[in-house]
Design a protein around this motif. Structure first.
Motif, short mmCIF file in Angstrom:
data_model
loop_
_atom_site.label_atom_id
_atom_site.label_comp_id
_atom_site.label_asym_id
_atom_site.label_seq_id
_atom_site.Cartn_x
_atom_site.Cartn_y
_atom_site.Cartn_z
N LEU A 22 0.80 -1.30 -0.05
CA LEU A 22 -0.10 0.22 0.10
C LEU A 22 0.77 1.30 0.13
O LEU A 22 0.31 2.55 -0.05
CB LEU A 22 -0.94 -0.19 1.38
CG LEU A 22 -1.98 -1.17 1.53
CD1 LEU A 22 -2.77 -1.46 2.69
CD2 LEU A 22 -2.89 -1.23 -0.01
N PRO A 24 2.84 4.62 -0.70
CA PRO A 24 2.74 5.39 -1.72
C PRO A 24 3.84 5.47 -2.61
O PRO A 24 4.92 5.39 -2.26
CB PRO A 24 2.35 6.75 -1.26
CG PRO A 24 2.28 6.59 0.13
CD PRO A 24 2.65 5.10 0.33
N ASP A 29 1.03 10.76 -3.98
CA ASP A 29 0.06 9.84 -3.12
C ASP A 29 0.23 9.99 -1.65
O ASP A 29 -0.43 9.39 -1.05
CB ASP A 29 0.45 8.49 -3.66
CG ASP A 29 -0.01 8.25 -5.10
OD1 ASP A 29 -0.92 9.03 -5.63
OD2 ASP A 29 0.72 7.36 -5.76
N TYR A 30 1.24 10.71 -1.37
CA TYR A 30 1.42 10.39 0.27
C TYR A 30 0.81 11.51 0.87
O TYR A 30 0.96 12.73 0.95
CB TYR A 30 3.18 10.84 0.44
CG TYR A 30 3.62 10.53 1.77
CD1 TYR A 30 4.21 9.19 2.16
CD2 TYR A 30 3.26 11.26 2.84
CE1 TYR A 30 4.66 9.15 3.57
CE2 TYR A 30 3.74 11.38 4.01
CZ TYR A 30 4.30 10.02 4.43
OH TYR A 30 4.88 9.93 5.66
N ILE A 31 -0.04 11.07 1.84
CA ILE A 31 -0.98 11.80 2.54
C ILE A 31 -0.46 12.22 3.99
O ILE A 31 0.24 11.32 4.80
CB ILE A 31 -2.48 11.17 2.93
CG1 ILE A 31 -3.15 10.92 1.49
CG2 ILE A 31 -3.38 11.77 3.64
CD1 ILE A 31 -3.87 9.63 1.21
N TYR A 184 -0.93 11.43 12.70
CA TYR A 184 -1.87 11.99 11.51
C TYR A 184 -3.05 12.73 12.00
O TYR A 184 -3.76 12.23 13.03
CB TYR A 184 -2.18 11.13 10.69
CG TYR A 184 -0.73 10.66 9.74
CD1 TYR A 184 0.27 10.25 10.42
CD2 TYR A 184 -0.80 10.92 8.19
CE1 TYR A 184 1.32 9.74 9.54
CE2 TYR A 184 0.27 10.40 7.55
CZ TYR A 184 1.56 9.93 8.22
OH TYR A 184 2.57 9.49 7.49
N ILE A 192 -6.33 8.10 3.98
CA ILE A 192 -5.33 6.76 3.80
C ILE A 192 -6.13 5.57 3.84
O ILE A 192 -5.90 4.89 2.72
CB ILE A 192 -4.32 6.72 4.92
CG1 ILE A 192 -3.29 8.01 4.73
CG2 ILE A 192 -3.53 5.53 4.90
CD1 ILE A 192 -2.39 8.25 5.91
N ARG A 195 -7.99 5.41 0.33
CA ARG A 195 -6.79 4.94 -0.62
C ARG A 195 -6.60 3.52 -0.50
O ARG A 195 -6.39 2.91 -1.65
CB ARG A 195 -5.55 5.94 -0.48
CG ARG A 195 -4.48 5.53 -1.44
CD ARG A 195 -3.27 6.69 -1.07
NE ARG A 195 -2.10 6.01 -2.22
CZ ARG A 195 -1.41 5.10 -1.95
NH1 ARG A 195 -1.63 4.48 -0.66
NH2 ARG A 195 -0.52 4.69 -2.83
N PRO A 220 -1.07 5.69 10.40
CA PRO A 220 -1.32 4.92 9.06
C PRO A 220 -1.14 3.51 9.18
O PRO A 220 -1.78 2.52 8.58
CB PRO A 220 -0.57 5.58 7.90
CG PRO A 220 0.06 6.67 8.54
CD PRO A 220 0.09 6.55 10.13
N ASN A 224 -3.97 0.71 8.20
CA ASN A 224 -4.23 -0.22 7.06
C ASN A 224 -4.36 -1.71 7.74
O ASN A 224 -4.88 -2.63 7.08
CB ASN A 224 -2.77 -0.36 6.43
CG ASN A 224 -2.88 0.98 5.52
OD1 ASN A 224 -3.94 1.46 4.98
ND2 ASN A 224 -1.73 1.57 5.10
#
Ligand code: ADE
Length: 334
Positions: A22, A24, A29-31, A184, A192, A195, A220, A224
């Motif tokens: 997953l 990025p 794409d990196y949040i 975050y 995230i 995505r 993150p 995930n």
């Protein structure tokens, strides 16, 4: 009562594989970590304009799972150079490090994860390597010993650490820039999850995303992992859109409560409250009483318990807050 499956906030090999899938592939794409991304972009752009294959050495610090490795891969990608990854604890002798350094290609990024756990004797090797791209090797022993000075390819060192204070100050000062990765926001964690869900081909109702995000410890990697567990749960149930109820069921099956606390976190709070009457308790005593390693308490449990206001750190030790007391009392009544 149904036996709850335990999951631990300690990251596993499986999490790392998931991270890879997953991860990025570009800064776009990196949040999150907006400031760090901006700074790195400037550093990389400036090096490109100078036609320099290397940037200054970077140090990333912050809790596990916040994206230090991912950022390092993105730096290498942006610079269009190779990356060699190595774990600090695996570098035991200065010869190990010398071998790695001599095998780099010009411009490569050398990523040393958990750099605070690298053997101290390696520091003599790494300083001249970082400053002048040279290796000073001592060949032989005693009166016959000779020093050899070798040129090595120019490279960028990226160090990652969860424990900045454990790095010696001469090592710290040799990095051109040091970046602290913060937790975050809930909104970023939701983005995230969205995505990742789309990469995994999952259909999710917004409420289920919110539920997972609220229990993800602002992290993150945790998000995930929980997403994957919820996915497994809904697959077994045969549903094709993940709903809030399913997410809640899956997470409570895993014994992760509404505050994102897992059994290990609650144990720390319970021990503080019942054995130490709320504290203060020294780290060593708390570790013994809760049968956890001191390192695990510092690196895994404490960051989130502190951040969410369940404990405080005082000069005399850890203290459970009023919030923790109310929280544990409420759970006892459930
Ligand atoms: N997956 C893990 N961390 C991420 C991040 N910061 N942005 C996007 N996807 C991620």
């Amino acid at each position: 009562m149904k036996k709850k499956k335990k999951v631990s906030p300690i990251f596993t090999e499986e999490d790392k594989t998931l991270d890879l899938a997953l991860r990025p592939q570009s800064f776009k794409d990196y949040i999150g970590q907006t400031n760090i991304k901006k700074n790195i972009r400037v550093i990389v752009e400036a090096a490109k304009r100078r036609k320099d294959p290397c940037i200054e050495h970077l140090l990333f610090y912050g809790n596990s799972g916040l994206g230090k490795t991912t950022l390092s891969y993105l730096v290498a990608k942006e610079m269009k150079v190779g990356i060699r990854t190595i774990a600090g604890p695996s570098i035991k002798k200065s010869g190990d490090l010398a071998a790695i350094l001599t095998n780099l290609r010009e411009g490569d990024v050398l990523f040393i994860d958990e750099i605070h756990r690298m053997n101290r004797t390696c520091e003599e090797i790494i300083y001249p390597a970082m400053e002048e791209f040279r290796l000073n090797l001592i060949i032989g022993k005693g009166p016959m010993a000779r020093t050899m000075n070798l040129k090595i390819p120019r490279f960028t060192l990226i160090g990652a650490t969860t424990r900045l204070a454990l790095l010696s100050s001469p090592l710290r000062s040799r990095f051109g820039a040091t970046f602290r990765l913060d937790s975050y926001t809930t909104k970023e964690i939701e983005q995230i999850i969205k995505r990742s869900a789309s990469l995994l081909g999952l259909r999710m109702e917004q409420d289920s995303i919110t539920t997972i995000a609220s229990r993800s410890r602002f992290n993150p990697r945790v998000a995930n992992r929980l997403l994957k567990r919820v996915r497994d749960f809904s697959e077994v149930k045969g549903s094709n859109v993940i709903k809030k109820k399913e997410a809640e069921e899956a997470l409570s099956f895993l014994d992760i409560d509404e505050a994102g606390l897992e059994s290990g976190d609650r144990k720390i709070l319970q021990v503080l409250l019942s054995r130490f009457n709320g504290g203060p308790a020294g780290l060593q005593s708390l570790a013994i009483a809760s049968s956890e390693e001191e390192e695990t308490i510092i690196e895994i449990y404490e960051p989130y318990l502190l951040q969410s206001g369940f404990i405080q750190r005082t000069p005399r030790g850890r203290v459970a807050t009023e919030k923790a007391r109310k929280y544990i009392d409420k759970r006892r009544k459930i």
